[in-house]
Design an enzyme around this catalytic site. Structure first.
Site, PDB file in Angstrom:
ATOM      1  N   GLY A  11       0.798  -1.221   0.000  1.00  0.00           N
ATOM      2  CA  GLY A  11       0.000   0.000   0.000  1.00  0.00           C
ATOM      3  C   GLY A  11       0.833   1.274   0.000  1.00  0.00           C
ATOM      4  O   GLY A  11       0.484   2.250  -0.671  1.00  0.00           O
ATOM      5  N   ASN A  12       1.959   1.256   0.728  1.00  0.00           N
ATOM      6  CA  ASN A  12       2.769   2.474   0.836  1.00  0.00           C
ATOM      7  C   ASN A  12       3.475   2.826  -0.475  1.00  0.00           C
ATOM      8  O   ASN A  12       3.988   3.924  -0.620  1.00  0.00           O
ATOM      9  CB  ASN A  12       3.785   2.351   1.975  1.00  0.00           C
ATOM     10  CG  ASN A  12       4.870   1.318   1.686  1.00  0.00           C
ATOM     11  OD1 ASN A  12       4.596   0.244   1.138  1.00  0.00           O
ATOM     12  ND2 ASN A  12       6.088   1.643   2.033  1.00  0.00           N
ATOM     13  N   LYS A 129     -12.998  -9.781   5.095  1.00  0.00           N
ATOM     14  CA  LYS A 129     -12.428  -8.517   4.608  1.00  0.00           C
ATOM     15  C   LYS A 129     -13.493  -7.440   4.464  1.00  0.00           C
ATOM     16  O   LYS A 129     -14.376  -7.535   3.608  1.00  0.00           O
ATOM     17  CB  LYS A 129     -11.789  -8.723   3.230  1.00  0.00           C
ATOM     18  CG  LYS A 129     -10.578  -9.613   3.232  1.00  0.00           C
ATOM     19  CD  LYS A 129      -9.320  -8.795   3.190  1.00  0.00           C
ATOM     20  CE  LYS A 129      -8.107  -9.729   3.132  1.00  0.00           C
ATOM     21  NZ  LYS A 129      -6.866  -9.014   3.355  1.00  0.00           N
ATOM     22  N   LYS A 213      -2.834 -10.055  -2.270  1.00  0.00           N
ATOM     23  CA  LYS A 213      -1.905  -9.792  -3.378  1.00  0.00           C
ATOM     24  C   LYS A 213      -0.563 -10.493  -3.191  1.00  0.00           C
ATOM     25  O   LYS A 213       0.106 -10.820  -4.181  1.00  0.00           O
ATOM     26  CB  LYS A 213      -1.721  -8.291  -3.616  1.00  0.00           C
ATOM     27  CG  LYS A 213      -0.966  -7.552  -2.523  1.00  0.00           C
ATOM     28  CD  LYS A 213       0.387  -7.083  -2.969  1.00  0.00           C
ATOM     29  CE  LYS A 213       1.129  -6.302  -1.898  1.00  0.00           C
ATOM     30  NZ  LYS A 213       0.962  -6.602  -0.489  1.00  0.00           N
ATOM     31  N   LYS A 275       2.382 -12.285   3.930  1.00  0.00           N
ATOM     32  CA  LYS A 275       3.690 -12.121   3.270  1.00  0.00           C
ATOM     33  C   LYS A 275       4.605 -13.288   3.629  1.00  0.00           C
ATOM     34  O   LYS A 275       5.271 -13.857   2.768  1.00  0.00           O
ATOM     35  CB  LYS A 275       4.336 -10.793   3.684  1.00  0.00           C
ATOM     36  CG  LYS A 275       3.526  -9.585   3.235  1.00  0.00           C
ATOM     37  CD  LYS A 275       4.179  -8.285   3.664  1.00  0.00           C
ATOM     38  CE  LYS A 275       3.151  -7.172   3.756  1.00  0.00           C
ATOM     39  NZ  LYS A 275       2.273  -7.043   2.586  1.00  0.00           N
TER      40      LYS A 275
HETATM   41  P1  ADP Z   1       1.290  -3.910   2.510  1.00  0.00           P
HETATM   42  O1  ADP Z   1       0.356  -2.783   2.277  1.00  0.00           O
HETATM   43  O2  ADP Z   1       2.682  -3.642   2.116  1.00  0.00           O
HETATM   44  O3  ADP Z   1       0.776  -5.224   1.988  1.00  0.00           O
HETATM   45  P2  ADP Z   1       0.597  -4.313   5.322  1.00  0.00           P
HETATM   46  O4  ADP Z   1       0.347  -3.019   5.995  1.00  0.00           O
HETATM   47  O5  ADP Z   1      -0.552  -5.161   4.949  1.00  0.00           O
HETATM   48  O6  ADP Z   1       1.492  -4.039   4.070  1.00  0.00           O
HETATM   49  O7  ADP Z   1       1.626  -5.190   6.176  1.00  0.00           O
HETATM   50  C1  ADP Z   1       2.896  -4.705   6.529  1.00  0.00           C
HETATM   51  C2  ADP Z   1       2.853  -4.218   7.958  1.00  0.00           C
HETATM   52  O8  ADP Z   1       2.745  -5.344   8.836  1.00  0.00           O
HETATM   53  C3  ADP Z   1       4.110  -3.560   8.457  1.00  0.00           C
HETATM   54  O9  ADP Z   1       4.162  -2.210   8.059  1.00  0.00           O
HETATM   55  C4  ADP Z   1       3.986  -3.711   9.974  1.00  0.00           C
HETATM   56  O10 ADP Z   1       3.348  -2.588  10.526  1.00  0.00           O
HETATM   57  C5  ADP Z   1       3.054  -4.892  10.149  1.00  0.00           C
HETATM   58  N1  ADP Z   1       3.581  -6.043  10.880  1.00  0.00           N
HETATM   59  C6  ADP Z   1       2.788  -6.909  11.573  1.00  0.00           C
HETATM   60  N2  ADP Z   1       3.502  -7.884  12.127  1.00  0.00           N
HETATM   61  C7  ADP Z   1       4.808  -7.644  11.803  1.00  0.00           C
HETATM   62  C8  ADP Z   1       6.031  -8.320  12.091  1.00  0.00           C
HETATM   63  N3  ADP Z   1       6.065  -9.422  12.830  1.00  0.00           N
HETATM   64  N4  ADP Z   1       7.182  -7.812  11.594  1.00  0.00           N
HETATM   65  C9  ADP Z   1       7.154  -6.698  10.834  1.00  0.00           C
HETATM   66  N5  ADP Z   1       6.029  -6.008  10.533  1.00  0.00           N
HETATM   67  C10 ADP Z   1       4.855  -6.475  10.999  1.00  0.00           C
HETATM   68 MG    MG Z   2      -0.807  -1.728   4.010  1.00  0.00          MG
END
Ligand code: ADP
Ligand code: MG
Length: 314
Positions: A11-12, A129, A213, A275
């Protein structure tokens, strides 16, 4: 042979927390993102790009619902396809520019991508969701009676429609992705792909669901024979005890270690967990290869083995 990389953008990479949720602001963020992506291509890697679409598809759904007295609302699968179109368009424009600057004169092309899911996927029994607008309880009841939507109360903020997040099974346009691979940079499986089910007569039908995704990117990486699944998000490394005083960032996880951390609940469902699951699935299917989870600005360093969280089979 140049290494093949499937890049999953979070998302970022599309939107900044500090700017308005407009298309114009998105383009500004995408331009910066594409500089990083073009750098990766500039190193000689062959790449394909997958992106998220959660906030974008949410806004399309909301706009469509809000305008229902003027124009008929779009079904959810169509909203997903629309989001692939405009996000892909922004990436095409910005990435082409960033590539040209580096004398990498490849076409950049977006494929409106359908991804087959199982009608019998257990996720459909338990939609999780939230999408679109908030409603009062009465409105929610009316919508669920009229349209068969599953409505849930969302942490005290009101009622929202929830949809399932089934597992991606097959990328319908995979052959086109492979045909284009050598000559173009393909943007595909945006938002996890538009989820479709296969009917008995072989036709495809869009369903209201959201495919993760990262899992779609994993499937793509397997199918194109990628060497690296590169998942780019907000954090430089995956952590255990994330957000706690004794948080520990991880430079490497084996499949067995990752499985243990998942078991111990270190990764938040819906954010880091998918992920890590995608990374695990990729190295399980390709024991000699690796998946990397890191941030956009650290991607090159991570590819050089200097940072990020690398997931390998052993
Ligand atoms: P994206 O939009 O890139 O798919 P998400 O916001 O869905 O990302 O997921 C990434 C986020 O997950 C990170 O920014 C962090 O805040 C969070 N997160 C949750 N658990 C963990 C973890 N164990 N280690 C690192 N980040 C984590
Ligand atoms: Mg996100």
């Amino acid at each position: 042979m140049p290494e093949k990389i499937v890049i999953a953008l979070g998302g970022n990479a599309l939107q900044s927390k500090d700017s308005a949720p407009t298309a114009e602001a998105q383009l500004e963020v995408v331009k910066k993102t594409c500089e990083y992506v073009a750098e990766i291509s500039g190193r000689g890697y062959e790449i394909a790009v997958v992106h998220g679409n959660g906030p974008q598809v949410g806004r399309i759904v909301q706009a469509s619902e809000a305008a229902k007295d003027v124009v008929p609302p779009m079904p959810f699968d169509v909203c997903g396809a629309m989001s692939q179109g405009y996000i892909g368009y922004h990436i095409q424009q910005a990435l082409k520019y960033a590539l040209n600057k580096r004398d990498r004169n490849y076409p950049v092309v977006t494929i409106a991508t359908q991804v087959v899911v199982d009608r019998s996927d257990p996720a459909f029994q338990n939609p999780t969701k939230p999408i679109g607008s908030f409603y009062t309880q009465e409105e929610a009841q009316a919508l669920s009676a009229e349209k068969g939507y599953t409505m849930r109360e969302d942490s005290g903020r009101g009622w929202r429609r929830v949809v399932a997040s089934p597992i991606p099974r097959r990328i319908v346009e995979i052959h086109a992705v492979k045909l284009l691979w050598d000559d173009a940079i393909v943007i595909t499986c945006g938002g996890g792909g538009v989820p479709v089910v296969e009917n008995a007569d072989g036709t495809l039908e869009g369903v209201a669901a959201v495919i993760d995704k990262d899992l779609a990117a994993e499937l793509l990486a397997e199918q194109v024979g990628a060497d690296v699944l590169l998942i780019l998000t907000e954090v430089e490394k995956v952590a255990i005890r994330y957000g706690k005083p004794d948080q520990q960032d991880l430079g490497h996880m084996s499949l067995a270690e990752a499985a243990r951390y998942v078991e111990e609940g270190h990764f938040a469902p819906g954010s880091m967990l998918p992920k890590v699951e995608a990374a695990m699935k990729f190295v399980r299917a390709n024991p000699g290869k690796k998946a990397i989870i890191t941030s956009l600005d650290k991607a090159l360093e991570a590819l050089d083995g200097k940072t990020g969280t690398v997931v390998t089979f052993a």
